[in-house]
Design an enzyme around this catalytic site. Structure first.
Site, PDB file in Angstrom:
ATOM      1  N   HIS A   1      36.570  36.807  23.073  1.00 21.11           N
ATOM      2  CA  HIS A   1      37.596  37.531  24.131  1.00 21.11           C
ATOM      3  C   HIS A   1      38.088  38.869  23.557  1.00 21.11           C
ATOM      4  CE1 HIS A   1      36.448  34.778  27.115  1.00 21.11           C
ATOM      5  NE2 HIS A   1      37.017  33.849  26.582  1.00 21.11           N
TER       6      HIS A   1
ATOM      7  N   ARG B   1      27.471  39.205  27.612  1.00 26.14           N
ATOM      8  CA  ARG B   1      28.685  39.691  28.140  1.00 26.14           C
ATOM      9  C   ARG B   1      29.751  40.055  27.430  1.00 26.14           C
ATOM     10  NH1 ARG B   1      30.707  34.628  31.634  1.00 26.14           N
ATOM     11  NH2 ARG B   1      28.632  34.669  32.345  1.00 26.14           N
TER      12      ARG B   1
ATOM     13  N   THR C   1      32.160  28.240  29.708  1.00 18.73           N
ATOM     14  CA  THR C   1      31.338  27.143  29.694  1.00 18.73           C
ATOM     15  C   THR C   1      31.827  26.048  30.538  1.00 18.73           C
ATOM     16  OG1 THR C   1      30.877  27.737  27.425  1.00 18.73           O
ATOM     17  CG2 THR C   1      29.871  25.465  28.138  1.00 18.73           C
TER      18      THR C   1
ATOM     19  N   GLU D   1      30.999  18.113  19.471  1.00 20.73           N
ATOM     20  CA  GLU D   1      32.122  18.669  20.092  1.00 20.73           C
ATOM     21  C   GLU D   1      32.546  18.174  21.399  1.00 20.73           C
ATOM     22  OE1 GLU D   1      32.939  23.129  19.391  1.00 20.73           O
ATOM     23  OE2 GLU D   1      34.416  23.029  21.119  1.00 20.73           O
TER      24      GLU D   1
HETATM   25  N1  PXP Z   1      34.160  25.237  22.550  1.00 19.69           N
HETATM   26  C1  PXP Z   1      33.178  25.534  23.085  1.00 19.69           C
HETATM   27  C2  PXP Z   1      32.028  24.840  22.966  1.00 19.69           C
HETATM   28  C3  PXP Z   1      33.180  26.820  24.108  1.00 19.69           C
HETATM   29  O1  PXP Z   1      32.036  26.955  24.752  1.00 19.69           O
HETATM   30  C4  PXP Z   1      34.361  27.318  24.184  1.00 19.69           C
HETATM   31  C5  PXP Z   1      34.538  28.224  24.928  1.00 19.69           C
HETATM   32  O2  PXP Z   1      33.747  29.671  24.481  1.00 19.69           O
HETATM   33  C6  PXP Z   1      35.485  26.849  23.376  1.00 19.69           C
HETATM   34  C7  PXP Z   1      35.380  26.134  22.402  1.00 19.69           C
HETATM   35  C8  PXP Z   1      36.720  27.789  23.576  1.00 19.69           C
HETATM   36  O3  PXP Z   1      37.347  27.479  24.648  1.00 19.69           O
HETATM   37  P1  PXP Z   1      38.650  28.437  25.032  1.00 19.69           P
HETATM   38  O4  PXP Z   1      38.379  29.627  25.024  1.00 19.69           O
HETATM   39  O5  PXP Z   1      38.807  27.660  26.487  1.00 19.69           O
HETATM   40  O6  PXP Z   1      39.749  28.022  23.922  1.00 19.69           O
END
Ligand code: PXP
Length: 238
Positions: free
Chosen positions: A10, A49, A101, A151
């Site tokens: 981000h 993106r 995701t 994960e």
């Molecule tokens: N783990 C995975 C596999 C993800 O796809 C994401 C989002 O990109 C994250 C962790 C991190 O998620 P968040 O941005 O909600 O902390």
């Protein structure tokens, strides 16, 4: 005590708002490492993106902890990963229209394709993690695919709107961590983890790493990235 992987997607989202050079996710990665992150996570999406190919190449050079590349099963992306060789690749489902995701990878339905991608990446000495829901049959198939890491998706835990629902999701993650560890898998967790809900996940025995992005980058807008990472490290490690 789990480790912390900081997802810098981000930072690139903000850069892409103007399609200029700032803020640079590579500079962000270095600040995260200095503040105590154990790894840097970035998702090279098919639509580019936020993070782009050049970001990944630069991250590969700059990251001195570990680089965890989130990616889909798309052939082009798998080929890029095989070339760039992140320390770890986390395979995730990807839909173009989604904001982030949604849900874990369905290893049961897409077993052959996933197993092929796991093999291609492992041949390049990349550790492969599968991002899956905390569901027994998914974990079993993940192990059978040859992946050594999973994960567990914590999104449902994050979105649970009552204490009962949250505790139910937490128990599921706890039970499925134990089950996966019993199968010899390394277990990470992530998605939707925030400053107020991470501690309970960090306390689950057997989880090796938490991957967190949006909440840390959001907090960084107000307190700075170094402080935002340090606050999360403190929650996880103390
Ligand atoms: N783990 C995975 C596999 C993800 O796809 C994401 C989002 O990109 C994250 C962790 C991190 O998620 P968040 O941005 O909600 O902390």
């Amino acid at each position: 005590m789990p480790k912390l992987g900081v997802n810098v997607d981000h930072v690139a989202t903000l850069r892409q708002a103007r399609r200029e050079l700032d803020p640079d996710p590579v500079v962000a990665a270095k600040i995260c490492e200095k503040a105590g992150a154990d790894s840097i996570v970035a998702h090279l999406r098919e639509d580019r993106r936020h993070i782009n190919d050049e970001d990944i190449r630069r991250l590969r050079k700059a990251v001195t902890t570990r680089l965890n590349l989130e990616m889909s099963l798309n052939k082009e992306i798998v080929a890029i990963a095989a070339l760039i060789k992140p320390d770890e690749a986390t395979l995730v489902p990807e839909k173009r229209a989604e904001i982030t995701t949604e849900g874990g990878l369905d290893v049961v339905s897409h077993f052959n394709r996933i197993a092929r991608a796991v093999e291609t990446l492992q041949k390049k000495d990349i550790a492969v993690s599968l991002f899956i829901d905390p569901v027994k049959k998914q974990i079993k198939r993940a192990q059978e695919s040859g992946a050594t890491v999973i994960e567990l998706h914590t999104g449902r835990y994050d979105l649970a709107s009552t204490r009962i629902a949250r505790n139910r999701e937490l128990a599921k993650i706890k039970d499925m961590t134990r089950y996966a560890r019993g199968l010899g898998l390394i277990v990470n967790a992530g998605h939707g983890l925030k400053y107020h809900n991470t501690r309970a996940i960090a306390r689950i025995p057997g989880i090796k790493e938490l991957n967190i992005g949006h909440s840390i980058i959001s907090r960084a807008v107000f307190v700075g990235l170094e402080a935002a990472v340090k606050e999360m490290v403190k929650i996880i490690k103390k």
